[in-house]
Scaffold this active site. Structure first.
Site, short mmCIF file in Angstrom:
data_model
loop_
_atom_site.label_atom_id
_atom_site.label_comp_id
_atom_site.label_asym_id
_atom_site.label_seq_id
_atom_site.Cartn_x
_atom_site.Cartn_y
_atom_site.Cartn_z
N LYS A 112 10.23 20.46 30.15
CA LYS A 112 11.12 19.50 29.47
C LYS A 112 12.56 19.99 29.43
O LYS A 112 13.49 19.19 29.34
CB LYS A 112 10.59 19.20 28.08
CG LYS A 112 9.27 18.43 28.15
CD LYS A 112 8.77 17.96 26.80
CE LYS A 112 7.58 17.04 26.94
NZ LYS A 112 6.35 17.72 27.40
C1 LIG Z 1 5.29 17.05 28.05
C2 LIG Z 1 4.32 17.90 28.81
C3 LIG Z 1 3.42 17.35 29.75
C4 LIG Z 1 3.30 15.86 29.99
O1 LIG Z 1 4.41 15.32 30.67
P1 LIG Z 1 4.70 13.75 30.68
O2 LIG Z 1 6.01 13.59 31.33
O3 LIG Z 1 4.68 13.32 29.25
O4 LIG Z 1 3.60 13.11 31.48
C5 LIG Z 1 2.60 18.22 30.47
N1 LIG Z 1 2.65 19.55 30.25
C6 LIG Z 1 3.50 20.12 29.36
C7 LIG Z 1 3.47 21.60 29.17
C8 LIG Z 1 4.36 19.32 28.61
O5 LIG Z 1 5.20 19.90 27.71
#
Ligand SMILES: *Cc1c(COP(=O)(O)O)cnc(C)c1O
Length: 469
Positions: A112
């Protein structure tokens, strides 16, 4: 570039507008009015570019009219120059076919950061232009909160109030939020569950006592700028593996469908992607939707992959709109019916449009643990459980022949294993260490306030402390 809402009624906006708006005023999500496309020669010309330069090439069509190429380049250098790996998103080979794309070299050790670090800078740029300030209010059960806090810490025109359920996030997750001591960061530990905290946030956005004095903003993954930033690493990895002269497949650990939708965007832009595997844990609404056409919410079961424990996937609406022929009125009716009944069937056009590119698979806890063990024993890699869900799906669909053996198959490594040390230790028998750059996390001072669980207490705290940064 102009952006339109998936529900067809909100006004079209430019890039600056959609970045600051987040959700469209008709309840829909913004998408570019048309997909920019690169020719094979243009893609070939991106080989060997450093990450900030590649990011500028890929994102330039989306920001046209709101940022010049030079402004975008300066932002990308600032954002991606600070990552813990010079390649920003390095590839690691596991065996002949399987690769990992490491997306966890940002400040909070999850993918993120790649998008939120950029979003923070975009906010600052656009707010300065408008001479405005923004108050971000959010609730987190872990990853998003810390990434958002690190993205805006120290910015002049943005402040953030991040609510977390007191005592219900891990020590690493809490400290990644509370050890950021900038005056524009407010950590609120709320009595109750995550859902209670989330309900307070939603209520603030519709509470005139709040919205009449504060310019509220959100940072959740429905923001178009976040998806845009994630398109870049599909280009970066595919180019290294031979694109555009060779196709590449991806397996994406999926929750809200943001990360994997960015892969769909890359393919629309001309990147030759063979397949996108939507990998889910046992909260498998997306796997059921893609394999059976049946999108039905069904409660959430907690797992060792909490960032994928979702009931519905907000960004799935973008795929339904684009693959279904971009009929905003029809999609609005479909989504409203879903909001009433918590279930819907995909239309034939939506199923065919999605089925051309997407495959899906789910992993339970045993399968996830086995994927961690395979990565460790076969390739010497310690991976996090979310990545393990993706790797399980990748290996299952390669074994089934869905992905031909000559196509490189990249699993997105969405978090560093040290973020989830207990589950990793149970699977592979060793406890991953935090990388040196965050290593003193447990020695640093924390700053947070603890609040009772009622709405009024939280609202009054925010109103009383906003604008003091
Ligand atoms: C947010 C997250 C996801 C999921 O990603 P999306 O874009 O919501 O599908 C998967 N793995 C981790 C470690 C995350 O922080």
């Amino acid at each position: 570039m102009q952006y339109v809402s998936t529900r067809g009624r909100a006004p079209a906006l430019d890039f600056e507008g959609v970045t600051l708006a987040g959700l469209a005023s008709d309840g829909g999500l913004y998408l570019p009015a048309e997909w920019p496309r690169f020719t094979a020669d243009e893609i070939r010309g991106m080989r060997g570019l450093a990450y900030p330069d590649l990011a500028t090439r890929v994102m330039a069509p989306f920001v046209a009219g709101s940022l010049t190429d030079d402004e975008l380049l300066a932002i990308c250098h600032k954002v991606y120059g600070d990552f813990g790996h010079a390649a920003v998103t390095p590839l690691v080979q596991l065996d002949q076919q399987h690769w990992l794309l490491e997306l966890f070299h940002g400040p909070t050790l999850a993918f993120k950061d790649v998008a939120l670090q950029l979003l923070g800078r975009l906010f600052e740029t656009f707010l300065a232009r408008r001479d405005q300030r923004l108050t971000i209010v959010g609730a987190t059960s872990g990853d998003t909160g810390s990434a958002a806090i690190h993205a805006v810490a120290g910015l002049e025109r943005v402040e953030i109030f991040m609510l977390h359920p007191k005592g219900r996030v891990s020590d690493v997750q809490r400290r990644q939020m509370t050890t950021v001591l900038s005056p524009n960061v407010h950590n609120l530990a709320i009595e109750g569950s995550f859902d209670d905290a989330q309900a307070h946030v939603k209520r603030m956005f519709t509470d005139a006592d709040v919205t009449s004095v504060l310019n509220l903003g959100a940072v959740n993954s429905i923001n178009w700028a976040r998806l845009m930033a994630q398109v870049v690493y599909y280009f970066a990895s595919a180019l290294q593996l031979g694109a555009p002269d060779r196709t590449v497949a991806y397996s994406v650990p999926t929750g809200n469908f943001g990360d994997v939708f960015a892969g769909y965007v890359a393919q629309q832009m001309g990147l030759p992607i063979e397949r996108l595997i939507v990998a889910t844990n046992i909260n498998d609404i997306l796997h059921r939707a893609l394999s059976q056409g049946d999108y039905a919410a069904d409660g959430v079961t907690p797992t060792i992959t909490p960032s994928m424990d979702i009931q519905v996937s907000s960004n799935f609406e973008r795929l339904l709109f684009d693959a279904g022929g971009r009929d905003g009125a029809a999609l609005a009716a479909q989504m409203h019916a879903f909001e009433d009944t918590k279930a819907m069937h995909l239309t034939n056009t939506q199923r065919e449009g999605a089925g051309a590119l997407f495959a899906s698979a789910r992993a339970d806890q045993t399968e996830t643990a086995r994927a961690l063990q395979w990565a460790h024993l076969a390739a010497g890699q310690v991976i996090d459980p979310h990545t393990g869900v993706g790797l399980h799906a990748a290996r299952a669909l390669a074994d089934a022949g869905t992905i031909p053996a000559h196509v490189p198959l990249v699993t997105l490594a969405t978090a560093h294993p040290a973020k989830f040390p207990d589950a990793v230790e149970r699977a592979v028998g060793m406890r991953p260490a935090l990388p040196a750059r965050v290593g003193d996390l447990f020695g640093r001072e924390e700053s947070l306030v603890e609040l009772a669980g009622d709405y009024a207490t939280t609202r009054d705290y925010v109103l009383g402390h906003a604008g003091n940064a």
